[in-house]
Design a protein around this motif. Structure first.
Motif, PDB file in Angstrom:
ATOM      1  N   LEU A  61      -7.750 -11.962   2.137  1.00  0.00           N
ATOM      2  CA  LEU A  61      -7.472 -11.287   3.403  1.00  0.00           C
ATOM      3  C   LEU A  61      -5.977 -11.047   3.568  1.00  0.00           C
ATOM      4  O   LEU A  61      -5.550  -9.962   3.984  1.00  0.00           O
ATOM      5  CB  LEU A  61      -8.009 -12.103   4.575  1.00  0.00           C
ATOM      6  CG  LEU A  61      -7.753 -11.513   5.963  1.00  0.00           C
ATOM      7  CD1 LEU A  61      -8.324 -10.100   6.079  1.00  0.00           C
ATOM      8  CD2 LEU A  61      -8.325 -12.416   7.059  1.00  0.00           C
ATOM      9  N   SER A  62      -5.161 -12.030   3.239  1.00  0.00           N
ATOM     10  CA  SER A  62      -3.708 -11.824   3.304  1.00  0.00           C
ATOM     11  C   SER A  62      -3.293 -10.647   2.432  1.00  0.00           C
ATOM     12  O   SER A  62      -2.450  -9.826   2.825  1.00  0.00           O
ATOM     13  CB  SER A  62      -2.980 -13.096   2.864  1.00  0.00           C
ATOM     14  OG  SER A  62      -3.158 -14.152   3.793  1.00  0.00           O
ATOM     15  N   GLY A  63      -3.886 -10.551   1.246  1.00  0.00           N
ATOM     16  CA  GLY A  63      -3.553  -9.452   0.353  1.00  0.00           C
ATOM     17  C   GLY A  63      -3.897  -8.096   0.940  1.00  0.00           C
ATOM     18  O   GLY A  63      -3.141  -7.130   0.794  1.00  0.00           O
ATOM     19  N   LEU A  64      -5.021  -8.008   1.628  1.00  0.00           N
ATOM     20  CA  LEU A  64      -5.416  -6.741   2.242  1.00  0.00           C
ATOM     21  C   LEU A  64      -4.449  -6.330   3.346  1.00  0.00           C
ATOM     22  O   LEU A  64      -4.183  -5.134   3.540  1.00  0.00           O
ATOM     23  CB  LEU A  64      -6.833  -6.851   2.807  1.00  0.00           C
ATOM     24  CG  LEU A  64      -7.959  -6.979   1.780  1.00  0.00           C
ATOM     25  CD1 LEU A  64      -9.279  -7.271   2.475  1.00  0.00           C
ATOM     26  CD2 LEU A  64      -8.077  -5.709   0.938  1.00  0.00           C
ATOM     27  N   LEU A  65      -3.921  -7.309   4.081  1.00  0.00           N
ATOM     28  CA  LEU A  65      -2.927  -7.002   5.111  1.00  0.00           C
ATOM     29  C   LEU A  65      -1.637  -6.478   4.483  1.00  0.00           C
ATOM     30  O   LEU A  65      -1.067  -5.484   4.940  1.00  0.00           O
ATOM     31  CB  LEU A  65      -2.640  -8.245   5.950  1.00  0.00           C
ATOM     32  CG  LEU A  65      -3.690  -8.599   7.008  1.00  0.00           C
ATOM     33  CD1 LEU A  65      -3.564 -10.051   7.437  1.00  0.00           C
ATOM     34  CD2 LEU A  65      -3.535  -7.680   8.221  1.00  0.00           C
ATOM     35  N   VAL A  66      -1.192  -7.134   3.440  1.00  0.00           N
ATOM     36  CA  VAL A  66       0.037  -6.714   2.774  1.00  0.00           C
ATOM     37  C   VAL A  66      -0.140  -5.339   2.137  1.00  0.00           C
ATOM     38  O   VAL A  66       0.774  -4.496   2.154  1.00  0.00           O
ATOM     39  CB  VAL A  66       0.458  -7.760   1.718  1.00  0.00           C
ATOM     40  CG1 VAL A  66       1.615  -7.247   0.870  1.00  0.00           C
ATOM     41  CG2 VAL A  66       0.834  -9.072   2.393  1.00  0.00           C
ATOM     42  N   GLN A  67      -1.332  -5.081   1.587  1.00  0.00           N
ATOM     43  CA  GLN A  67      -1.607  -3.801   0.926  1.00  0.00           C
ATOM     44  C   GLN A  67      -1.935  -2.675   1.914  1.00  0.00           C
ATOM     45  O   GLN A  67      -2.195  -1.545   1.509  1.00  0.00           O
ATOM     46  CB  GLN A  67      -2.777  -3.978  -0.047  1.00  0.00           C
ATOM     47  CG  GLN A  67      -2.487  -4.928  -1.193  1.00  0.00           C
ATOM     48  CD  GLN A  67      -3.756  -5.512  -1.807  1.00  0.00           C
ATOM     49  OE1 GLN A  67      -4.852  -4.997  -1.587  1.00  0.00           O
ATOM     50  NE2 GLN A  67      -3.603  -6.579  -2.569  1.00  0.00           N
TER      51      GLN A  67
END
Length: 346
Positions: A61-67
């Motif tokens: 989920l953190s990765g999706l926010l950053v991306q």
């Protein structure tokens, strides 16, 4: 017309909300299916997804926010939601009027002297450079014409009512306590907002994630008052039921409606979970006596599919407070799930 019992509605809700069985679904698809997760408490969506997905990893989920595939923004009910980028692009314009009216309804007297068109233009001009700003920084730059209006009120009007923004990372990342910094939504995602009417798509998506439901439930979830026309247009392709209170419920024909006797596992829900807040009539999942727990941001435990306890964390452990007497088997199941949640959180 078929009458659906409260228990039948409960099992349908659990199935639609991915709470009957943890599902093997990509995080982005889960956020989309759920029509977003309420997220004013930044860490709560991680628990919501852990309770719904097999092998959920917070880093995903953190990765999706950053991306920039998932964003944090004000939308349904003027509350902060975690949504897919595609959905916020498609839905934001449909919510514009509601967002503005909810701010004005709260602060109408304080904002009586404010020219909304002028303030909106000033806010967009300030944010057009794509630089992250706090609400205070935005107010300082755009609100100088109205020194007598409390800065907090001007800030809420700008960020929640006039200027479509997202709360950018590191806000909302796993175990991160960073404050809110805002960027213009279109600048962050690099594409314009959709101008087409999102009403029919919203109704279909809501029913897929929350149905069977009444039009009052759709309104309670979205905060929108202008969806009856969309519901009427879709009604020929929907199926109808009644609940035990006699309300007309609508649903997608092929959506899951499990047998009422389907076993329901213990599930820990985060603060403000839409499994509760997404309905006007919440009796399918919570007794009226406990209805306000979710509004207050209390974390709850579902036992046999219903709100039966609250939970908190302290000293690296999950503590459960029952709202009714548990059987021995229920106590054991709650304790086991609490242990798994403690391991996830720590």
């Amino acid at each position: 017309m078929t009458v659906l019992s409260t228990r039948a509605l409960n099992r349908a809700t659990l199935a639609r909300q991915l709470l009957l069985d943890r599902v093997d679904l990509p995080v982005l698809d889960a956020v989309g299916h759920l029509c977003g997760l309420q997220a004013q408490e930044p860490q709560e969506p991680f628990v919501g997804l852990w309770s719904r997905l097999q092998g959920f990893a917070p880093s995903s989920l953190s990765g999706l926010l950053v991306q920039r595939q998932v964003v944090r923004t004000h939308l349904m009910r003027r509350t902060v939601h975690l949504l897919t980028a595609d959905d916020v692009i498609a839905w934001r314009c449909r919510h514009d009027s509601m967002l503005l009216q909810r701010v004005l309804g709260t602060y109408r007297r304080e904002l009586a002297s404010v020219d909304l068109t002028e303030l909106s233009a000033a806010g967009h001009a300030v944010m057009s450079d794509g630089q992250p700003r706090t609400m205070a920084e935005l107010v300082q730059a755009a609100g100088g014409r109205w020194p007598d209006v409390p800065p907090r009120v001007l800030g809420e009007l700008l960020i929640a009512g006039l200027v479509p923004v997202v709360q950018v990372p590191p806000r909302g990342l796993w175990r991160n306590k960073s404050g809110v910094r805002n960027v213009l939504l279109t600048a962050w995602l690099g594409r314009p907002l959709a101008q087409s009417d999102a009403g029919p798509a919203l109704v279909r998506r809501y029913l897929a994630a929350f149905g069977p439901a009444a039009t009052a439930d759709i309104r309670a979830w979205s905060g929108l008052t202008g969806l009856p026309a969309a519901v009427k247009a879709l009604q020929p392709e929907l199926v109808s039921f009644r609940d035990e209170r006699g309300r007309l419920l609508l649903d997608l024909p092929d959506a899951p409606r499990p047998d009422p006797d389907t076993p329901a596992p213990v599930r820990f829900l985060p603060a403000f979970d839409n499994a509760l807040l997404g309905y006007d009539d919440r009796t399918r999942i919570v007794d009226d006596a406990h209805r306000l727990l979710s509004v207050a941001g209390t974390r709850v435990v579902l036992v046999d599919g219903r709100v039966s306890a609250t939970w908190t964390t302290a000293d690296n452990a999950v503590t459960v407070t029952p709202l009714r007497t548990f059987t021995r088997a229920e106590r054991s199941a709650v304790a086991e799930e609490a242990e798994r949640l403690t391991e996830f959180l720590t």
